[in-house]
Write a protein that holds these residues in place. Structure first.
Motif, mmCIF file in Angstrom:
data_model
loop_
_atom_site.group_PDB
_atom_site.id
_atom_site.type_symbol
_atom_site.label_atom_id
_atom_site.label_comp_id
_atom_site.label_asym_id
_atom_site.label_seq_id
_atom_site.Cartn_x
_atom_site.Cartn_y
_atom_site.Cartn_z
ATOM 1 N N SER A 57 3.114 10.378 -7.166
ATOM 2 C CA SER A 57 3.964 10.547 -8.067
ATOM 3 C C SER A 57 3.337 10.936 -9.301
ATOM 4 N N ALA A 58 2.107 10.124 -9.722
ATOM 5 C CA ALA A 58 1.318 10.313 -10.927
ATOM 6 C C ALA A 58 0.529 11.618 -10.775
ATOM 7 N N LEU A 59 0.115 12.073 -9.548
ATOM 8 C CA LEU A 59 -0.531 13.286 -9.405
ATOM 9 C C LEU A 59 0.240 14.831 -9.628
ATOM 10 N N SER B 148 0.624 -1.202 -0.022
ATOM 11 C CA SER B 148 -0.123 0.037 0.075
ATOM 12 C C SER B 148 0.995 1.252 0.064
ATOM 13 N N VAL B 149 1.847 1.237 0.769
ATOM 14 C CA VAL B 149 2.872 2.289 0.827
ATOM 15 C C VAL B 149 3.497 2.735 -0.729
ATOM 16 N N PHE B 150 3.784 1.577 -1.292
ATOM 17 C CA PHE B 150 4.394 1.578 -2.441
ATOM 18 C C PHE B 150 3.387 2.262 -3.327
ATOM 19 N N GLU B 151 2.073 1.655 -3.449
ATOM 20 C CA GLU B 151 1.087 2.363 -4.463
ATOM 21 C C GLU B 151 0.763 3.600 -4.044
ATOM 22 N N LEU B 152 0.733 4.271 -2.905
ATOM 23 C CA LEU B 152 0.540 5.418 -2.649
ATOM 24 C C LEU B 152 1.669 6.394 -2.970
ATOM 25 N N GLY C 3 0.218 17.272 -12.562
ATOM 26 C CA GLY C 3 0.104 18.909 -12.493
ATOM 27 C C GLY C 3 1.319 19.297 -13.152
ATOM 28 N N LEU C 4 2.471 18.672 -13.422
ATOM 29 C CA LEU C 4 3.474 19.426 -14.086
ATOM 30 C C LEU C 4 3.240 19.456 -15.757
ATOM 31 N N PHE C 5 2.646 18.192 -15.972
ATOM 32 C CA PHE C 5 2.595 17.968 -17.694
ATOM 33 C C PHE C 5 1.374 17.683 -17.994
ATOM 34 N N PRO C 6 0.254 18.613 -17.675
ATOM 35 C CA PRO C 6 -1.280 18.245 -17.979
ATOM 36 C C PRO C 6 -1.545 17.840 -19.413
ATOM 37 N N PRO D 273 -11.063 10.044 -10.411
ATOM 38 C CA PRO D 273 -11.924 9.297 -9.323
ATOM 39 C C PRO D 273 -11.510 8.036 -8.976
ATOM 40 N N HIS D 274 -10.588 7.333 -9.872
ATOM 41 C CA HIS D 274 -10.144 5.959 -9.521
ATOM 42 C C HIS D 274 -8.929 6.291 -8.592
ATOM 43 N N LEU D 275 -7.986 7.261 -8.762
ATOM 44 C CA LEU D 275 -6.894 7.545 -7.770
ATOM 45 C C LEU D 275 -7.452 7.817 -6.249
ATOM 46 N N ILE D 276 -8.642 8.542 -6.151
ATOM 47 C CA ILE D 276 -9.065 8.961 -5.094
ATOM 48 C C ILE D 276 -9.633 7.883 -4.348
#
Length: 411
Positions: A370-372, A361-365, A376-379, A388-391
């Motif tokens: 990182s994905a978020l 779970s820590v690895f996935e978080l 944000g940097l390369f929209p 929604p799935h990331l939330i």
């Protein structure tokens, strides 16, 4: 233990990075739309009927999943002949259908049908029906009819269906565009809808939150770029409105549904946020309880969620690697939920080894965070809409982290 966990994480990274790079093989379309229209000379057709009327028939959403987007037909009225419908999108549950469906070989048909009976069928399903007269010249109308008769021949009536790029609405859209000499596409392509194809589709899918969440998980970034009005006309209702605007005409309502007045209540984001918050606090209360029954109840709830994502992510990798479902290709969701959910499922059923769940779970978080940041940097580059799935997955993994510390404190 550490060596085993390291091996698991290595396998996890390898599987998911590999999945991000694969695309299933495409099969040939038996009757490609634009190619065949270009080969059919609309400007050199004999006028068979001086009195001919062509109407766009738009049927709004139904109850079955395949009817969520609605339906588009062309109605032809000529003297002494009953109104005829030309319907794209027919399919039958014949032998081999399910196998072809799984592999994305969605071979659909176009047929000439009885117009009166088709309208009565839509009414019996309580679906709103609109009629839009097409403002075309007599020669263009005869050319449209000639092409439709050519298209409905047994050797020509099969085509490779695509949810967004080759369906009943896009086939009719292409015909109408050719009849206008390409002017409709030029006009509609210059109008930005402000929505992506995914957002357009979700207006209809969001009436069923679970179906919307599931399909959006499986769909990759190919439908997330900004869509112009021509592209957005993959939806029958959008095609109707586009033609109305282009012609400066209005449609007539043949029948209005009594049971389906509103297509959408809330968005997928709304439903996901509400469910994620509810899940998080319920799981937190259950794991925080000192009563073992409540701890196990939370494990069972989590196990069902892990099973859902295990099945979904396995299907996604299969669709990406071995099928013609191009809408699933290059889907980043395999980074956040994957077949290794089977490990979390097994541990939740056993109710032990919270440390293994903690590390995964820590690895996935970290991956999600990182994905978020990257989004944000390369929209404009990382355009896949999967917030929604990331939330929800963040809430799911965060519960495992909290559960680990609760278990550690109690031991």
């Amino acid at each position: 233990m550490k060596r085993a966990l390291s091996s698991i994480l290595l396998i996890f990274i390898s599987i998911n990075l590999f999945s991000l790079s694969i695309e299933g093989g495409n099969i040939e379309n038996p009757f490609p739309s634009e190619e065949n229209l270009k080969n059919f000379n609309f400007s050199d057709i004999a006028v068979y009927y001086t009195e001919i009327e062509i109407n766009l028939i738009t049927t709004e959403t139904g109850d079955e999943l395949y009817s969520y987007f609605g339906h588009t037909s062309l109605e032809i009225n000529v003297p002494t002949i009953r109104p005829s419908f030309f319907d794209y999108g027919f399919f039958s549950f014949s032998e081999g259908f399910y196998r072809n469906f799984i592999f994305g070989r969605l071979l659909y048909n176009v047929y000439q049908t009885d117009g009166t009976r088709r309208i009565e069928a839509f009414k019996s399903e309580d679906r709103t029906v609109h009629r839009t007269p097409l403002s075309l010249g007599t020669q263009e109308k005869n050319a449209v009819l000639s092409f439709l008769l050519y298209n409905t021949r047994p050797e020509n009536n099969t085509y490779l269906y695509d949810y967004y790029f080759d369906n009943c609405a896009t086939r009719v859209r292409d015909i109408y565009n050719e009849a206008t000499g390409g002017a409709f596409k030029t006009w509609a392509s210059g109008i930005n809808t402000g929505l992506s194809l995914r957002e357009e589709a979700n207006i209809h899918l969001d009436k069923s939150p679970l179906i919307s969440f599931t399909l959006n998980f499986l769909e990759g970034p190919s439908i997330d770029k900004a869509a112009n009005l021509y592209e957005a006309s993959f939806l029958p209702i959008n095609l109707m409105k586009a033609i109305e605007q282009y012609q400066d005409t209005e449609s007539a309502m043949i029948y209005e549904s009594a049971s389906r007045q509103n297509t959408r209540s809330h968005s997928l984001m709304y439903y996901t946020c509400i469910f994620s918050v509810a899940y998080f606090f319920i799981a937190l209360l259950l794991y925080g309880s000192k009563i073992r029954f409540f701890n196990r109840l939370s494990d069972i709830i989590n196990a069902l969620i892990y099973l859902y994502f295990f099945i979904l992510s396995t299907l996604l990798i299969f669709f990406m690697a071995f099928t013609n479902h191009s809408v699933t290709y290059l889907n980043a969701n395999v980074l956040y939920a994957n077949p290794l959910m089977i490990i979390l499922l097994a541990e939740a059923i056993r109710g032990k080894r919270t440390k293994k769940r903690f590390y995964i779970s820590v690895f996935e978080l970290i991956i999600i965070a990182s994905a978020l940041i990257i989004k944000g940097l390369f929209p404009l580059f990382f355009i896949q809409e999967n917030i929604p799935h990331l939330i929800f997955l963040s809430a799911l993994y965060l519960i495992n982290v909290i559960h680990y510390f609760i278990s550690k404190e109690r031991s």
